[in-house]
Motif scaffolding. Structure first.
Motif, PDB file in Angstrom:
ATOM      1  N   ASN A 197      71.125  10.431  99.595  1.00 50.96           N
ATOM      2  CA  ASN A 197      71.412  11.537  99.602  1.00 50.96           C
ATOM      3  C   ASN A 197      71.179  12.533 101.090  1.00 50.96           C
ATOM      4  OD1 ASN A 197      73.256  11.062  98.485  1.00 50.96           O
ATOM      5  ND2 ASN A 197      71.950  12.379  96.433  1.00 50.96           N
ATOM      6  N   ASP A 198      69.735  11.939 101.567  1.00 50.65           N
ATOM      7  CA  ASP A 198      68.464  11.890 102.691  1.00 50.65           C
ATOM      8  C   ASP A 198      69.217  11.412 103.811  1.00 50.65           C
ATOM      9  OD1 ASP A 198      67.616  13.947 100.803  1.00 50.65           O
ATOM     10  OD2 ASP A 198      66.158  12.830  99.654  1.00 50.65           O
ATOM     11  N   MET A 199      69.778  10.097 103.420  1.00 49.43           N
ATOM     12  CA  MET A 199      70.417   9.098 104.780  1.00 49.43           C
ATOM     13  C   MET A 199      71.617   9.441 105.261  1.00 49.43           C
ATOM     14  SD  MET A 199      68.441   5.761 103.093  1.00 49.43           S
ATOM     15  CE  MET A 199      67.927   5.117 104.988  1.00 49.43           C
ATOM     16  N   ILE A 200      71.586   9.035 106.281  1.00 46.79           N
ATOM     17  CA  ILE A 200      73.695   9.112 107.208  1.00 46.79           C
ATOM     18  C   ILE A 200      73.410   7.264 107.053  1.00 46.79           C
ATOM     19  CG2 ILE A 200      74.780   9.675 109.382  1.00 46.79           C
ATOM     20  CD1 ILE A 200      71.733  12.342 109.799  1.00 46.79           C
ATOM     21  N   LEU A 201      75.154   7.785 107.114  1.00 45.50           N
ATOM     22  CA  LEU A 201      76.008   6.593 107.166  1.00 45.50           C
ATOM     23  C   LEU A 201      76.253   6.297 108.231  1.00 45.50           C
ATOM     24  CD1 LEU A 201      76.825   4.195 105.443  1.00 45.50           C
ATOM     25  CD2 LEU A 201      78.863   5.386 104.701  1.00 45.50           C
ATOM     26  N   ILE A 202      76.171   4.695 108.847  1.00 46.57           N
ATOM     27  CA  ILE A 202      76.299   4.486 110.579  1.00 46.57           C
ATOM     28  C   ILE A 202      76.862   3.621 110.179  1.00 46.57           C
ATOM     29  CG2 ILE A 202      75.942   5.211 112.830  1.00 46.57           C
ATOM     30  CD1 ILE A 202      73.529   7.140 112.789  1.00 46.57           C
ATOM     31  N   ASP A 252      78.538   1.064 108.269  1.00 43.27           N
ATOM     32  CA  ASP A 252      77.427   0.047 107.628  1.00 43.27           C
ATOM     33  C   ASP A 252      76.084   0.126 106.948  1.00 43.27           C
ATOM     34  OD1 ASP A 252      80.138  -0.701 106.688  1.00 43.27           O
ATOM     35  OD2 ASP A 252      80.566  -2.790 107.539  1.00 43.27           O
ATOM     36  N   THR A 253      75.296   1.207 107.722  1.00 40.92           N
ATOM     37  CA  THR A 253      73.932   1.445 107.681  1.00 40.92           C
ATOM     38  C   THR A 253      73.846   2.683 107.346  1.00 40.92           C
ATOM     39  OG1 THR A 253      74.378  -0.791 108.654  1.00 40.92           O
ATOM     40  CG2 THR A 253      72.149   0.304 108.783  1.00 40.92           C
ATOM     41  N   TYR A 254      72.843   2.633 106.334  1.00 48.32           N
ATOM     42  CA  TYR A 254      72.392   4.043 106.060  1.00 48.32           C
ATOM     43  C   TYR A 254      71.041   4.513 106.944  1.00 48.32           C
ATOM     44  CZ  TYR A 254      75.678   5.017 101.710  1.00 48.32           C
ATOM     45  OH  TYR A 254      76.468   4.865 100.716  1.00 48.32           O
ATOM     46  N   SER A 255      70.995   5.094 107.500  1.00 49.68           N
ATOM     47  CA  SER A 255      69.323   5.268 108.221  1.00 49.68           C
ATOM     48  C   SER A 255      68.541   6.914 107.909  1.00 49.68           C
ATOM     49  CB  SER A 255      70.085   5.565 109.893  1.00 49.68           C
ATOM     50  OG  SER A 255      68.992   6.041 110.627  1.00 49.68           O
ATOM     51  N   ILE A 256      67.545   7.348 107.794  1.00 49.97           N
ATOM     52  CA  ILE A 256      66.928   8.185 108.548  1.00 49.97           C
ATOM     53  C   ILE A 256      66.008   8.139 109.016  1.00 49.97           C
ATOM     54  CG2 ILE A 256      65.551   7.590 105.846  1.00 49.97           C
ATOM     55  CD1 ILE A 256      65.537  10.741 105.360  1.00 49.97           C
ATOM     56  N   ASP A 257      65.735   9.295 109.850  1.00 50.45           N
ATOM     57  CA  ASP A 257      64.390   8.986 111.182  1.00 50.45           C
ATOM     58  C   ASP A 257      62.792   8.886 110.699  1.00 50.45           C
ATOM     59  OD1 ASP A 257      67.064   8.997 112.983  1.00 50.45           O
ATOM     60  OD2 ASP A 257      66.592  11.042 113.664  1.00 50.45           O
ATOM     61  N   CYS A 258      61.714   8.433 111.440  1.00 41.58           N
ATOM     62  CA  CYS A 258      60.829   8.045 110.981  1.00 41.58           C
ATOM     63  C   CYS A 258      60.404   9.423 111.518  1.00 41.58           C
ATOM     64  CB  CYS A 258      60.062   6.921 111.371  1.00 41.58           C
ATOM     65  SG  CYS A 258      58.909   6.996 110.852  1.00 41.58           S
ATOM     66  N   LEU A 307      62.870   4.318  98.927  1.00 43.24           N
ATOM     67  CA  LEU A 307      64.114   4.989  98.544  1.00 43.24           C
ATOM     68  C   LEU A 307      64.776   4.853  96.965  1.00 43.24           C
ATOM     69  CD1 LEU A 307      67.506   5.494  99.135  1.00 43.24           C
ATOM     70  CD2 LEU A 307      67.415   3.377 100.059  1.00 43.24           C
ATOM     71  N   GLY A 308      64.863   5.417  96.403  1.00 43.26           N
ATOM     72  CA  GLY A 308      64.814   5.510  94.632  1.00 43.26           C
ATOM     73  C   GLY A 308      66.537   5.734  94.305  1.00 43.26           C
ATOM     74  N   LYS A 309      66.854   5.247  93.395  1.00 46.17           N
ATOM     75  CA  LYS A 309      67.830   4.852  92.845  1.00 46.17           C
ATOM     76  C   LYS A 309      69.458   5.920  92.932  1.00 46.17           C
ATOM     77  CE  LYS A 309      69.025   0.805  90.158  1.00 46.17           C
ATOM     78  NZ  LYS A 309      68.614   0.761  88.623  1.00 46.17           N
ATOM     79  N   THR A 310      68.612   6.757  92.258  1.00 43.14           N
ATOM     80  CA  THR A 310      69.801   8.061  92.233  1.00 43.14           C
ATOM     81  C   THR A 310      68.963   9.165  93.342  1.00 43.14           C
ATOM     82  OG1 THR A 310      68.154   9.150  90.582  1.00 43.14           O
ATOM     83  CG2 THR A 310      69.774   8.172  89.822  1.00 43.14           C
TER      84      THR A 310
END
Length: 144
Positions: free
Chosen positions: A89-94, A96-102, A141-144
């Protein structure tokens, strides 16, 4: 082959971690013929043969292999600096790839397919370590 040369059962059997049961058994047979104390004059052949035999025993059944693979994943995650723990839920889907900034400006990326394997009911993994594509930080990255 000495115990210092290898660090995993897969390396002991000279196969990759995605090897099939048949590939693992074939590698065992090949190495067993080379290292069996009755077939080899090497002083380390007995030790090598026992290590190869034990590797096969661990990797031969689905349950013991699954447990071993999980332990490898855990052991490898200690070598990383975990920046934070996140959920999908913290990631963005773009595309077919989930992403979050470092914080370095890079990104943590995971494909939908890789996340699907983690979120599968059959998956023994409770989390996945994702490395930044620009620095040495990682997120869990946790399962839920």
């Amino acid at each position: 082959m000495t115990s210092k040369d290898v660090s995993t059962h897969y390396e002991t059997l000279n196969c990759n971690e995605n090897a099939t049961k048949e590939e693992i058994r074939n590698q065992f047979k090949k190495l067993a013929l080379q290292t069996h104390p009755d077939k080899s004059d090497s002083k380390t052949s007995c030790e090598d043969f026992h290590r190869i035999d034990y590797a096969l025993k661990v990797l031969a059944t689905d349950e013991s292999r699954r447990q071993y693979d999980c332990q490898l994943i855990d052991d490898r995650s200690y070598d990383r600096i975990i920046n934070q723990e996140i959920t999908i839920n913290d990631m963005i889907l773009i595309d077919d790839t989930y992403s979050i900034d470092c914080c370095c400006g890079g990104s943590y990326l995971i494909s939908i397919d890789d996340f699907s394997q983690l979120s599968s009911v059959e998956s023994p993994q409770e989390s996945l370590i994702i490395d930044c594509n620009s620095c040495s930080l990682s997120v869990k990255l946790g399962k839920t």
